[in-house]
Write a protein that holds these residues in place. Sequence first.
Motif, PDB file in Angstrom:
ATOM      1  N   LEU A   1      46.868 -30.393 -27.258  1.00  0.00           N
ATOM      2  CA  LEU A   1      47.348 -30.360 -28.448  1.00  0.00           C
ATOM      3  C   LEU A   1      47.634 -28.383 -28.873  1.00  0.00           C
ATOM      4  O   LEU A   1      48.454 -28.345 -29.262  1.00  0.00           O
ATOM      5  CB  LEU A   1      47.105 -31.509 -29.578  1.00  0.00           C
ATOM      6  N   THR A   2      46.390 -28.360 -28.498  1.00  0.00           N
ATOM      7  CA  THR A   2      46.187 -26.619 -28.777  1.00  0.00           C
ATOM      8  C   THR A   2      47.382 -25.793 -27.992  1.00  0.00           C
ATOM      9  O   THR A   2      47.986 -25.168 -28.538  1.00  0.00           O
ATOM     10  CB  THR A   2      45.229 -25.721 -28.335  1.00  0.00           C
ATOM     11  N   ASN A   3      46.849 -26.040 -26.335  1.00  0.00           N
ATOM     12  CA  ASN A   3      48.341 -25.953 -26.011  1.00  0.00           C
ATOM     13  C   ASN A   3      49.964 -26.396 -26.660  1.00  0.00           C
ATOM     14  O   ASN A   3      50.277 -25.171 -26.116  1.00  0.00           O
ATOM     15  CB  ASN A   3      48.182 -25.862 -24.380  1.00  0.00           C
ATOM     16  N   THR A   4      49.406 -27.080 -26.413  1.00  0.00           N
ATOM     17  CA  THR A   4      51.281 -27.622 -27.402  1.00  0.00           C
ATOM     18  C   THR A   4      51.709 -26.719 -28.774  1.00  0.00           C
ATOM     19  O   THR A   4      53.015 -26.361 -28.499  1.00  0.00           O
ATOM     20  CB  THR A   4      50.983 -29.182 -27.848  1.00  0.00           C
ATOM     21  N   ILE A   5      50.903 -26.846 -29.165  1.00  0.00           N
ATOM     22  CA  ILE A   5      51.056 -25.861 -30.589  1.00  0.00           C
ATOM     23  C   ILE A   5      51.108 -24.971 -30.039  1.00  0.00           C
ATOM     24  O   ILE A   5      52.408 -23.691 -30.230  1.00  0.00           O
ATOM     25  CB  ILE A   5      50.045 -26.023 -31.404  1.00  0.00           C
ATOM     26  N   SER A   6      50.603 -23.729 -29.735  1.00  0.00           N
ATOM     27  CA  SER A   6      50.822 -22.707 -29.337  1.00  0.00           C
ATOM     28  C   SER A   6      52.019 -22.093 -28.420  1.00  0.00           C
ATOM     29  O   SER A   6      53.113 -21.226 -28.275  1.00  0.00           O
ATOM     30  CB  SER A   6      49.857 -22.565 -28.220  1.00  0.00           C
TER      31      SER A   6
ATOM     32  N   ASN B   1      44.626 -29.248  -6.870  1.00  0.00           N
ATOM     33  CA  ASN B   1      45.418 -29.873  -7.788  1.00  0.00           C
ATOM     34  C   ASN B   1      45.357 -29.161  -9.529  1.00  0.00           C
ATOM     35  O   ASN B   1      46.233 -29.673 -10.188  1.00  0.00           O
ATOM     36  CB  ASN B   1      43.940 -31.489  -8.043  1.00  0.00           C
ATOM     37  N   VAL B   2      44.426 -29.124 -10.087  1.00  0.00           N
ATOM     38  CA  VAL B   2      44.078 -27.938 -11.055  1.00  0.00           C
ATOM     39  C   VAL B   2      46.295 -27.485 -10.905  1.00  0.00           C
ATOM     40  O   VAL B   2      46.396 -27.275 -12.175  1.00  0.00           O
ATOM     41  CB  VAL B   2      43.217 -27.277 -11.194  1.00  0.00           C
ATOM     42  N   GLN B   3      46.080 -26.238 -10.342  1.00  0.00           N
ATOM     43  CA  GLN B   3      47.523 -25.054 -10.298  1.00  0.00           C
ATOM     44  C   GLN B   3      48.690 -26.700  -9.874  1.00  0.00           C
ATOM     45  O   GLN B   3      49.496 -25.905 -10.383  1.00  0.00           O
ATOM     46  CB  GLN B   3      47.723 -24.698  -8.586  1.00  0.00           C
ATOM     47  N   ARG B   4      48.470 -27.553  -9.664  1.00  0.00           N
ATOM     48  CA  ARG B   4      49.768 -28.564  -9.335  1.00  0.00           C
ATOM     49  C   ARG B   4      49.291 -29.102 -11.440  1.00  0.00           C
ATOM     50  O   ARG B   4      50.349 -28.972 -11.296  1.00  0.00           O
ATOM     51  CB  ARG B   4      49.084 -30.132  -8.556  1.00  0.00           C
ATOM     52  N   VAL B   5      49.084 -29.280 -11.705  1.00  0.00           N
ATOM     53  CA  VAL B   5      48.973 -29.963 -13.240  1.00  0.00           C
ATOM     54  C   VAL B   5      49.747 -28.665 -13.930  1.00  0.00           C
ATOM     55  O   VAL B   5      50.274 -28.599 -14.893  1.00  0.00           O
ATOM     56  CB  VAL B   5      47.223 -30.089 -13.437  1.00  0.00           C
TER      57      VAL B   5
ATOM     58  N   LYS C   1      47.718 -24.759 -18.983  1.00  0.00           N
ATOM     59  CA  LYS C   1      46.486 -23.329 -18.850  1.00  0.00           C
ATOM     60  C   LYS C   1      44.970 -24.313 -18.266  1.00  0.00           C
ATOM     61  O   LYS C   1      44.948 -25.563 -17.783  1.00  0.00           O
ATOM     62  CB  LYS C   1      45.836 -22.709 -19.911  1.00  0.00           C
ATOM     63  N   PRO C   2      43.771 -23.167 -17.297  1.00  0.00           N
ATOM     64  CA  PRO C   2      43.247 -23.745 -16.744  1.00  0.00           C
ATOM     65  C   PRO C   2      42.757 -24.553 -17.202  1.00  0.00           C
ATOM     66  O   PRO C   2      41.929 -25.672 -17.103  1.00  0.00           O
ATOM     67  CB  PRO C   2      42.280 -22.146 -16.301  1.00  0.00           C
ATOM     68  N   GLN C   3      41.880 -24.462 -19.161  1.00  0.00           N
ATOM     69  CA  GLN C   3      40.993 -25.025 -19.862  1.00  0.00           C
ATOM     70  C   GLN C   3      41.273 -26.425 -19.447  1.00  0.00           C
ATOM     71  O   GLN C   3      40.965 -27.410 -19.534  1.00  0.00           O
ATOM     72  CB  GLN C   3      40.335 -24.063 -20.480  1.00  0.00           C
ATOM     73  N   THR C   4      42.734 -26.670 -19.896  1.00  0.00           N
ATOM     74  CA  THR C   4      43.368 -28.091 -20.257  1.00  0.00           C
ATOM     75  C   THR C   4      43.328 -28.470 -18.818  1.00  0.00           C
ATOM     76  O   THR C   4      43.521 -29.970 -18.817  1.00  0.00           O
ATOM     77  CB  THR C   4      44.939 -27.931 -20.910  1.00  0.00           C
ATOM     78  N   ALA C   5      44.318 -27.844 -17.888  1.00  0.00           N
ATOM     79  CA  ALA C   5      44.157 -28.773 -16.935  1.00  0.00           C
ATOM     80  C   ALA C   5      42.954 -29.273 -16.196  1.00  0.00           C
ATOM     81  O   ALA C   5      42.818 -30.616 -15.730  1.00  0.00           O
ATOM     82  CB  ALA C   5      45.222 -27.768 -15.301  1.00  0.00           C
ATOM     83  N   THR C   6      41.809 -28.588 -15.634  1.00  0.00           N
ATOM     84  CA  THR C   6      40.347 -29.525 -15.307  1.00  0.00           C
ATOM     85  C   THR C   6      40.518 -30.019 -16.283  1.00  0.00           C
ATOM     86  O   THR C   6      39.332 -30.806 -16.262  1.00  0.00           O
ATOM     87  CB  THR C   6      39.016 -27.817 -15.682  1.00  0.00           C
ATOM     88  N   ALA C   7      40.009 -30.536 -17.799  1.00  0.00           N
ATOM     89  CA  ALA C   7      40.175 -31.872 -18.751  1.00  0.00           C
ATOM     90  C   ALA C   7      40.844 -32.312 -18.500  1.00  0.00           C
ATOM     91  O   ALA C   7      40.782 -33.646 -18.590  1.00  0.00           O
ATOM     92  CB  ALA C   7      40.042 -30.879 -19.912  1.00  0.00           C
ATOM     93  N   ILE C   8      42.127 -32.717 -17.631  1.00  0.00           N
ATOM     94  CA  ILE C   8      42.649 -33.559 -17.879  1.00  0.00           C
ATOM     95  C   ILE C   8      41.725 -34.330 -16.379  1.00  0.00           C
ATOM     96  O   ILE C   8      42.168 -35.491 -16.053  1.00  0.00           O
ATOM     97  CB  ILE C   8      44.541 -33.083 -17.223  1.00  0.00           C
ATOM     98  N   LEU C   9      42.146 -33.518 -15.057  1.00  0.00           N
ATOM     99  CA  LEU C   9      41.584 -33.797 -14.040  1.00  0.00           C
ATOM    100  C   LEU C   9      40.282 -34.327 -13.413  1.00  0.00           C
ATOM    101  O   LEU C   9      40.050 -35.269 -13.709  1.00  0.00           O
ATOM    102  CB  LEU C   9      41.800 -32.900 -13.046  1.00  0.00           C
ATOM    103  N   THR C  10      39.672 -33.821 -14.819  1.00  0.00           N
ATOM    104  CA  THR C  10      37.758 -34.896 -14.684  1.00  0.00           C
ATOM    105  C   THR C  10      38.147 -35.567 -15.857  1.00  0.00           C
ATOM    106  O   THR C  10      36.764 -36.449 -15.267  1.00  0.00           O
ATOM    107  CB  THR C  10      37.363 -33.131 -15.138  1.00  0.00           C
TER     108      THR C  10
END
Length: 265
Positions: free
Chosen positions: A245-250, A183-187, A194-203
């Motif tokens: 937001l951090t990843n979007t800005i980056s 699921n994280v890989q799908r997101v 990235k992994p930090q954002t994907a795990t935050a979304i799913l959890t």
Amino acid sequence: MSDYSYFCGIDLAKNHFSLHAVGVEARGGAYYWTRTLNKLGHNARIMAVKYVVPYRTKGKNDLNDAVAICEASQRPSTRFVPIKSPEQQAILSVHRMREHWVREHTALINRMRALLSEFGLIIPVGRSSLMKQVPLMLEDAENELPLLARTVIADAYHHLDELNQRIVDIEQVFDSFAKVSANVQRVMKVRGIKPQTATAILTSIGNGSQFDESRDFLARLSTKAIFDGRKTSLRPDNQTRRPILTNTISSRRKDRDCQPWRQAR
């Protein structure tokens, strides 16, 4: 035996809780107790605090809160919070500890920079500048930094170095979890995630069943969201909002830097 249904309001506390009448107010321990009650055959659900407050008609205490929770749980307009699994809570614990260490890290940098400026030692803004220049300042015997202040700042510098390593180590947890979670890989297929954002979304949101529409998820990330003339009732989730937001800005900065007219210059 005939079928029957009932409602029960629970006001959670550290060492005891009050029952009335199973709705649970979202607070510390809510997920654990809800899972436990469901294992016992109840249909326990969690609701946000804002849905409980309008039904508290007397002074705030454990029993009155339990009565208000019971009343709120029976209203069709009440939104209930999806119950998180222990695994989801574990990943969120990692996110919260990282956030705590980042805040401590930032506060310590600002404190060290301010203390050094009191002795005329100015460090440019940025972590890398501080990490490079503080050791040089501590070794410089000709500056006006007293021995006591030199010792305190040296201890703070070592603590800062430990915090840097803790943040690096905890970010590797996200990378490791991403490798084993489909699921994280799908997101992460979404650009900029990235992994930090994907795990935050799913959890944080699970399978997203609590959202009536996709724009409700967007509202969760916004501090103020209005769609089609109506203001959403969802409270912003900073745990999910911040890394996105951090990843979007980056990502936008990378796009800007890669534009052909910029490369030509």
